[in-house]
Every structure is written in C-alpha cells, then in structure tokens.
Design a protein around this motif. Sequence first.
Motif, mmCIF file in Angstrom:
data_model
loop_
_atom_site.group_PDB
_atom_site.id
_atom_site.type_symbol
_atom_site.label_atom_id
_atom_site.label_comp_id
_atom_site.label_asym_id
_atom_site.label_seq_id
_atom_site.Cartn_x
_atom_site.Cartn_y
_atom_site.Cartn_z
ATOM 1 N N ARG A 53 -44.132 -16.075 -57.362
ATOM 2 C CA ARG A 53 -44.562 -17.228 -57.992
ATOM 3 C C ARG A 53 -43.976 -18.503 -57.555
ATOM 4 N NH1 ARG A 53 -48.876 -18.286 -60.933
ATOM 5 N NH2 ARG A 53 -48.638 -16.032 -61.648
ATOM 6 N N LEU A 54 -42.532 -18.638 -57.187
ATOM 7 C CA LEU A 54 -41.966 -19.638 -56.625
ATOM 8 C C LEU A 54 -42.795 -20.127 -55.140
ATOM 9 C CD1 LEU A 54 -38.432 -18.823 -57.628
ATOM 10 C CD2 LEU A 54 -39.898 -20.889 -58.652
ATOM 11 N N GLN A 55 -42.945 -18.975 -54.426
ATOM 12 C CA GLN A 55 -43.785 -19.376 -53.321
ATOM 13 C C GLN A 55 -45.069 -19.781 -53.330
ATOM 14 O OE1 GLN A 55 -43.626 -15.717 -50.861
ATOM 15 N NE2 GLN A 55 -41.339 -15.851 -50.472
ATOM 16 N N ASP A 56 -45.957 -19.348 -54.381
ATOM 17 C CA ASP A 56 -47.275 -19.659 -54.621
ATOM 18 C C ASP A 56 -47.235 -19.860 -56.176
ATOM 19 O OD1 ASP A 56 -49.977 -20.082 -54.737
ATOM 20 O OD2 ASP A 56 -50.559 -18.210 -53.709
ATOM 21 N N PRO A 57 -47.077 -21.272 -56.669
ATOM 22 C CA PRO A 57 -47.072 -21.474 -58.022
ATOM 23 C C PRO A 57 -48.353 -21.440 -58.789
ATOM 24 C CG PRO A 57 -45.880 -23.176 -56.696
ATOM 25 C CD PRO A 57 -46.550 -22.388 -55.853
ATOM 26 N N VAL A 58 -49.527 -21.506 -58.004
ATOM 27 C CA VAL A 58 -50.717 -21.463 -58.690
ATOM 28 C C VAL A 58 -51.311 -20.051 -58.772
ATOM 29 C CG1 VAL A 58 -53.358 -21.908 -58.146
ATOM 30 C CG2 VAL A 58 -51.468 -23.770 -57.784
ATOM 31 N N TYR A 59 -51.045 -19.203 -57.762
ATOM 32 C CA TYR A 59 -51.639 -17.739 -57.696
ATOM 33 C C TYR A 59 -50.566 -16.487 -57.837
ATOM 34 C CZ TYR A 59 -56.167 -20.079 -56.187
ATOM 35 O OH TYR A 59 -57.140 -20.706 -56.157
ATOM 36 N N GLY A 60 -49.518 -16.835 -57.400
ATOM 37 C CA GLY A 60 -48.397 -15.854 -57.647
ATOM 38 C C GLY A 60 -48.825 -14.479 -56.945
ATOM 39 N N CYS A 61 -48.421 -13.425 -57.769
ATOM 40 C CA CYS A 61 -48.888 -12.024 -57.109
ATOM 41 C C CYS A 61 -50.325 -11.942 -57.133
ATOM 42 C CB CYS A 61 -48.452 -11.037 -58.368
ATOM 43 S SG CYS A 61 -46.373 -11.092 -58.386
ATOM 44 N N ILE A 62 -51.142 -12.533 -57.777
ATOM 45 C CA ILE A 62 -52.482 -12.206 -57.584
ATOM 46 C C ILE A 62 -52.953 -12.772 -56.024
ATOM 47 C CG2 ILE A 62 -54.941 -12.822 -58.397
ATOM 48 C CD1 ILE A 62 -53.322 -10.827 -60.148
ATOM 49 N N GLY A 63 -52.199 -14.011 -55.481
ATOM 50 C CA GLY A 63 -52.395 -14.476 -54.397
ATOM 51 C C GLY A 63 -52.152 -13.456 -53.370
ATOM 52 N N ALA A 64 -50.986 -12.986 -53.626
ATOM 53 C CA ALA A 64 -50.447 -11.959 -52.526
ATOM 54 C C ALA A 64 -51.187 -10.580 -52.595
ATOM 55 C CB ALA A 64 -48.952 -11.586 -52.885
ATOM 56 N N ILE A 65 -51.812 -10.298 -53.532
ATOM 57 C CA ILE A 65 -52.726 -9.039 -53.499
ATOM 58 C C ILE A 65 -54.053 -9.589 -52.948
ATOM 59 C CG2 ILE A 65 -53.982 -7.579 -55.085
ATOM 60 C CD1 ILE A 65 -51.670 -7.857 -57.255
ATOM 61 N N ALA A 66 -54.500 -10.592 -53.175
ATOM 62 C CA ALA A 66 -55.688 -11.133 -52.554
ATOM 63 C C ALA A 66 -55.653 -11.224 -51.022
ATOM 64 C CB ALA A 66 -56.079 -12.308 -53.194
ATOM 65 N N SER A 67 -54.578 -11.589 -50.666
ATOM 66 C CA SER A 67 -54.177 -11.841 -49.257
ATOM 67 C C SER A 67 -54.074 -10.356 -48.530
ATOM 68 C CB SER A 67 -52.809 -12.694 -48.863
ATOM 69 O OG SER A 67 -52.488 -12.703 -47.663
ATOM 70 N N LEU A 68 -53.429 -9.478 -49.168
ATOM 71 C CA LEU A 68 -53.314 -8.217 -48.646
ATOM 72 C C LEU A 68 -54.514 -7.391 -48.611
ATOM 73 C CD1 LEU A 68 -49.796 -7.150 -50.342
ATOM 74 C CD2 LEU A 68 -50.303 -7.548 -48.094
ATOM 75 N N GLN A 69 -55.333 -7.850 -49.580
ATOM 76 C CA GLN A 69 -56.889 -7.117 -49.686
ATOM 77 C C GLN A 69 -57.738 -7.596 -48.263
ATOM 78 O OE1 GLN A 69 -58.122 -7.677 -53.904
ATOM 79 N NE2 GLN A 69 -57.408 -5.565 -54.021
ATOM 80 N N HIS A 70 -57.616 -8.891 -48.394
ATOM 81 C CA HIS A 70 -58.260 -9.599 -47.276
ATOM 82 C C HIS A 70 -57.742 -9.144 -45.856
ATOM 83 C CE1 HIS A 70 -60.372 -12.642 -45.287
ATOM 84 N NE2 HIS A 70 -59.266 -13.169 -44.351
ATOM 85 N N LYS A 71 -56.414 -8.839 -45.821
ATOM 86 C CA LYS A 71 -55.931 -8.411 -44.458
ATOM 87 C C LYS A 71 -56.500 -6.896 -44.237
ATOM 88 C CE LYS A 71 -53.221 -8.520 -40.637
ATOM 89 N NZ LYS A 71 -53.529 -9.306 -39.748
ATOM 90 N N MET A 72 -56.462 -6.369 -45.384
ATOM 91 C CA MET A 72 -57.068 -4.855 -45.260
ATOM 92 C C MET A 72 -58.397 -4.602 -44.833
ATOM 93 S SD MET A 72 -56.818 -1.685 -48.016
ATOM 94 C CE MET A 72 -58.000 -2.207 -49.048
#
Length: 168
Positions: free
Chosen positions: A79-98
């Motif tokens: 959340r501190l790295q990505d205040p807008v999306y937080g964990c959801i942004g990390a999950i979406a990024s990993l899904q995109h990479k997958m």
Amino acid sequence: MKGHQEPRSSSSCAACKFLKRRCTPNCQFAPYFRSDEPKKFVKVHKVFGASNVSKILNEVAEEQREETVNSLVYEAEVRLQDPVYGCIGAIASLQHKMVELQHDLILARARLACYVDQQQRSSHESFFDIDHVDMAPLVDIQEPSAGVVDGFDYNALPFDQFSPFQFP
C-alpha cells in the motif's frame, strides 16, 4: 513465537518504542514486532494505525496471529508503494505477467513443434532417398494368386499425402 510469548529482554518492542509507551510483559505487539525490526511496525502503523492492528489481533485466534501480522506487514508495504491499488495492483500485475508467460509458452511450443516437424521431414526424406537404398528383397516375395491384383484400383491410393514423391 507461534501462539505463545517468548521471554524477552527488558527492552521495549518496536510498537511500544514507536508509540513511546512502556512495554508491559503481556504486550500483544511484542511477539510480532520485535525491537530489532522497527520499520515493520512503522509501516503497519502508517497504513492501519495501532488501534486497528490491536483490534485485528484481538479478533484473530492466537495461533493465527503471526500469519495475520505477516499479511498486515505485506499489505502495508504494498500500500505504501502503490497507494491507489495496493495488493490488488500487485495481484493484477502478477496476473498480467502470467498471461504474458503463458503466451510465450504457447509460442515456444509452436516453434518447437515446427522444429521437430522439420527434423522429422528431413530424416524421413533421407530415409526414402532412392539412391541410397538397397533394393534387394529382405524376404522371398511370392506372386499373388490370380484375380486378387486384377480387381485392385491403384488410383484409390492416397499417394498425394507423400508430397516429396511424384507418382505416375
């Protein structure tokens, strides 16, 4: 530390140091926010607040508190790295990479199939190279009885599937 409090030195835990309060022997933060990891609590406090963390820890079974704290720490860091999306942004990024990696895997498999097909064709062509084949019969061939060959339609054979060969 899982599920029980270990004896600790007289120093305060990271939470009590940050909150500038006296750390008691039954401090609920002490087992999870050791004094040698001050940044861990700072991040969690900045995102969730000490009061909310305390409430969360009280609602969770004692054997699950360490996992809960680890989740809170991870979520706070993201959340501190990505205040807008937080964990959801990390999950979406990993899904995109997958999805990208699955696409790359499909391409690699297709290229491999083409390569294998080319290798099989080149070995198949060299296997049927007439100039290098010994035409001596391997077994004694007997003439078929009359009438069997007369009714056979040679044009019915699918010779067109053997593209490297020309049949009359």
